[in-house]
Design a protein around this motif. Structure first.
Motif, PDB file in Angstrom:
ATOM      1  N   GLU A 128       0.828  -1.224   0.000  1.00 33.92           N
ATOM      2  CA  GLU A 128       0.000   0.000   0.000  1.00 33.92           C
ATOM      3  C   GLU A 128       0.849   1.256   0.000  1.00 33.92           C
ATOM      4  N   ARG A 129       0.414   2.214  -0.797  1.00 32.32           N
ATOM      5  CA  ARG A 129       1.063   3.522  -0.815  1.00 32.32           C
ATOM      6  C   ARG A 129       0.007   4.580  -0.531  1.00 32.32           C
ATOM      7  N   ARG A 130       0.460   5.738  -0.132  1.00 33.97           N
ATOM      8  CA  ARG A 130      -0.445   6.857   0.124  1.00 33.97           C
ATOM      9  C   ARG A 130      -1.222   7.161  -1.162  1.00 33.97           C
ATOM     10  N   SER A 131      -2.517   7.379  -1.022  1.00 29.61           N
ATOM     11  CA  SER A 131      -3.236   7.789  -2.222  1.00 29.61           C
ATOM     12  C   SER A 131      -4.260   8.863  -1.877  1.00 29.61           C
ATOM     13  N   VAL A 132      -4.351   9.796  -2.774  1.00 33.82           N
ATOM     14  CA  VAL A 132      -5.362  10.849  -2.652  1.00 33.82           C
ATOM     15  C   VAL A 132      -6.100  10.847  -3.999  1.00 33.82           C
ATOM     16  N   PRO A 133      -7.422  10.665  -3.998  1.00 36.75           N
ATOM     17  CA  PRO A 133      -8.129  10.600  -5.281  1.00 36.75           C
ATOM     18  C   PRO A 133      -8.130  11.962  -5.985  1.00 36.75           C
ATOM     19  N   GLU A 134      -8.492  11.943  -7.243  1.00 36.32           N
ATOM     20  CA  GLU A 134      -8.625  13.194  -8.010  1.00 36.32           C
ATOM     21  C   GLU A 134      -9.602  14.146  -7.327  1.00 36.32           C
ATOM     22  N   GLY A 135     -10.638  13.558  -6.753  1.00 38.54           N
ATOM     23  CA  GLY A 135     -11.633  14.365  -6.040  1.00 38.54           C
ATOM     24  C   GLY A 135     -12.723  14.875  -6.956  1.00 38.54           C
ATOM     25  N   ARG A 136     -13.778  15.366  -6.318  1.00 37.43           N
ATOM     26  CA  ARG A 136     -14.931  15.910  -7.063  1.00 37.43           C
ATOM     27  C   ARG A 136     -15.422  17.121  -6.303  1.00 37.43           C
ATOM     28  N   ILE A 137     -15.778  18.157  -7.039  1.00 35.31           N
ATOM     29  CA  ILE A 137     -16.309  19.325  -6.341  1.00 35.31           C
ATOM     30  C   ILE A 137     -17.765  19.549  -6.735  1.00 35.31           C
TER      31      ILE A 137
END
Ligand code: ACM
Length: 636
Positions: A128-137
């Protein structure tokens, strides 16, 4: 040119006594290495009962390990010397847990050694590695932390800045200050505020409204006019910061973030304490970097900077009555009173802040509505003091009679020594003079439960006062420290262990609950004011995923950006005690953060996850929005 490389392999075992580090020193230079010792620093430490294979001697002080090779050992160019340490003090969990820095010493010459990342059997890596999704606004505004109420119905694609048309000298000065802040953080982006007309300017007007809280503000967008209504100076600055963020987002990602032309934002913070702590003892960061960090805090509307100025690894604050603290007490490495620890072992590693520098930093913080909370960590974590002023210790105390959790021997100021209190009176008097904050943080953490028990002076005091153990003795020390602070008109802040051994009268005492969430609840039940800073989620030195290749530690747990974001500081608390929960704080411990790349990877985006926990009501939080915004966060 470095001529040596150190590789290291961690071989785990159920019993730490059987766990091993297998080390290999390779000579990549052109000369034979002989009559040498190897020193390295590693957070995975040899245990007290460690056994060496193919090495003759080990001298260990905390993370520093000095190894004597077998008699006559020589390393020819291109050759490798391998040795093993069996019996470890703690397990390794990530690649940075091995040697961080090393040197060989031969004929009085110190040569740097390159340290490769620690290796381990493949099964220790979850992948596992750190992940931050693209996100949605959902709303095309780049604002963090998110305000309490956003009602915007129309946006413009046009890139705008503001013209401060109307406003008092103070208001114009505030706009100019936030302009400069934005430009320092994002030098390539346009300024948000102007003071004379041009073609793409929104007109900005100010209004003060005594009905708003001092850190509250409202923004009304209407065509080409924006009005900022504010309660007090902090609220005014926060509103201006929001406008600067909106401009920055619309410039940086115009397809995602826009400019509002119809609607309102109404806002005030959830908590009064939205802090970041920074450890500058393990890794020193100079005044310019501290100023940049303060800018980053201000951008996230955070309002407390806890400056961890002292620890075992170095004392960083000039104290005029004890000048040696920032001479020998601020140095470690070859030839120094303190051996190397953590990074940069082959150099004399040092750094401290002069009182003039501190005054400038505090003034900068104050201008950005940030309180600087100084931390002088006592009675534990005091190796730098005790190495600098050995007379502060009870000379009859049995050496190495206790060790801190980090492996430092006899590292706590002695509550039975008059010198201890004279020292603290003088130090705190200078600290009180430098820092306007109503609190001084006195540490109080991680005092070993065997501390002082082999000190005849402490034994006598314990008998006299019928004190039964080290924690009760610590409580006696805390009460005296609190009296010292009271005379200086300062309140005591500390880590949660200040409550141990019976604690102190909680009136006006602020404690940082770091060990578990339950500690927040316990301390509130005991009547202390509490800042919630659980190691499991808000320690920025904890790895962001369980995988071996993720930098950081995980002794308190793994804190993914999403779990740090989702953490709710009031979970499980009795509603009647909520007024004692003062807020939240991110803690940046720097054992691993010896380069800014590591710092940036670990601190962002989680720092602003804590900022949003401190500002935004839980019902207004949105992980996907935060993730999308995180692309625009500043960094060191
Ligand atoms: C701490 O982490 N020792 C406060």
């Amino acid at each position: 040119m470095t001529n040596f490389v150190l590789d290291c392999f961690f071989q785990p075992a159920e019993d730490l006594q059987d766990a091993r580090l297998e080390l290999a020193l390779t000579n990549t230079g052109s000369k034979t290495l002989k009559s040498f010792t190897l020193a390295y620093t590693a957070l995975t430490r040899a245990g007290q009962q460690a056994v060496l294979e193919n090495a003759d001697g080990l001298n260990r002080i905390a993370n520093f390990h000095e190894i004597t090779p077998p008699t006559g050992e020589e390393i020819q160019p291109g050759e490798t010397w391998k040795f093993t340490i069996k019996g470890l003090a703690n397990p390794a969990r990530h690649r940075l847990d091995g040697p961080k820095s090393a040197y060989v010493s031969a004929d009085g010459i110190i040569s740097d050694v390159v340290c490769n990342d620690l290796e381990a059997p493949a099964e220790l890596d979850t992948g596992e590695r750190r992940s931050v999704p693209e996100g949605r606004i959902k709303t095309a505004l780049s604002i963090v932390p998110w305000p309490q109420c956003v009602e915007v119905s129309k946006f413009s694609d046009e890139l705008v800045a503001f013209q401060v048309a109307d406003g008092s000298a103070d208001e114009k000065s505030a706009a100019s200050k936030i302009n400069a802040l934005a430009k320092r953080l994002f030098p390539a982006a346009p300024h948000p505020f102007r003071f004379s007309p041009s073609k793409t300017l929104q007109l900005l007007a100010f209004q003060q409204d005594a009905d708003l809280s001092s850190d509250g503000y409202q923004l009304r967008f209407s065509g080409s006019h924006t009005t900022l209504t504010y309660g007090g100076y902090a609220g005014r600055d926060y509103g201006l910061t929001i406008l600067a963020q909106i401009v920055h987002g619309a410039y940086s990602e115009p397809s995602t973030f826009k400019f509002p032309v119809d609607g309102t934002i109404k806002d005030e913070p959830r908590f009064g304490w939205r802090g970041m702590h920074l450890d500058v003892s393990r890794h020193f960061r100079g005044p310019e970097e501290i100023v940049r960090l303060l800018d980053i805090l201000a951008w996230g509307r955070m309002n407390v900077f806890q400056w961890h100025l002292t620890d075992d690894e170095g004392w960083r604050l000039e104290i005029k009555s004890y000048p040696e603290l920032t001479v020998s007490g601020a140095k470690r490495g070859p030839g120094c009173q303190q051996v190397a620890q953590l990074g940069f072992a082959s150099e004399v590693y040092q750094g401290s802040y002069s009182q003039d520098e501190v005054r400038e930093i505090v003034a900068h913080a104050t201008s950005l509505n940030i309180d600087v909370l100084p931390e002088i960590d006592v009675p534990g974590h005091s190796t730098a003091v005790l190495k600098t002023y050995p007379r502060f210790a009870d000379q009859a105390e049995v050496p190495e009679s206790y060790h801190s959790v980090q492996g430092y021997p006899n590292n706590a100021l002695n509550p039975a020594m008059d010198e201890t209190y004279t020292f603290l009176e003088r130090v705190f008097a200078e600290v009180a003079d430098l820092f306007p904050c109503e609190y001084i943080h006195i540490g109080g953490d991680e005092v070993d439960t065997s501390s002082w028990l082999e000190s005849p002076k402490a034994q006598r005091l314990m008998q006299e006062l019928e004190i039964k153990d080290a924690m009760e003795l610590q409580a006696h020390f805390m009460a005296r420290v609190r009296d010292i602070l009271k005379k200086l008109d300062k309140k005591l802040a500390g880590w949660d262990e200040v409550s141990h051994g019976g604690g102190i009268d909680p009136d006006g005492v602020l404690l940082m609950a770091w060990q578990t969430q339950e500690v927040t609840k316990d301390l509130i039940e005991q009547g202390y004011e509490v800042v919630c800073t659980p190691g499991q989620k808000y320690y920025m030195d904890m790895a962001q995923a369980s995988g071996w290749y993720e930098p950081g530690a995980s002794w308190a747990g793994v804190s993914s950006p999403e779990s740090a974001y989702s953490y709710e500081p009031s979970a499980g608390l009795d509603p009647n005690g909520l007024d004692l929960l003062k807020g939240v704080q991110a803690c940046v411990w720097c054992e691993h953060m010896i380069h800014n790349d590591i710092f940036n990877h670990m601190v962002f985006p989680r720092l602003y996850a804590v900022a949003e926990a401190g500002w935004t009501l839980p019902k207004n939080k949105d992980w996907q929005r935060f993730a999308a915004l995180s692309r625009l966060f500043p960094s060191l």
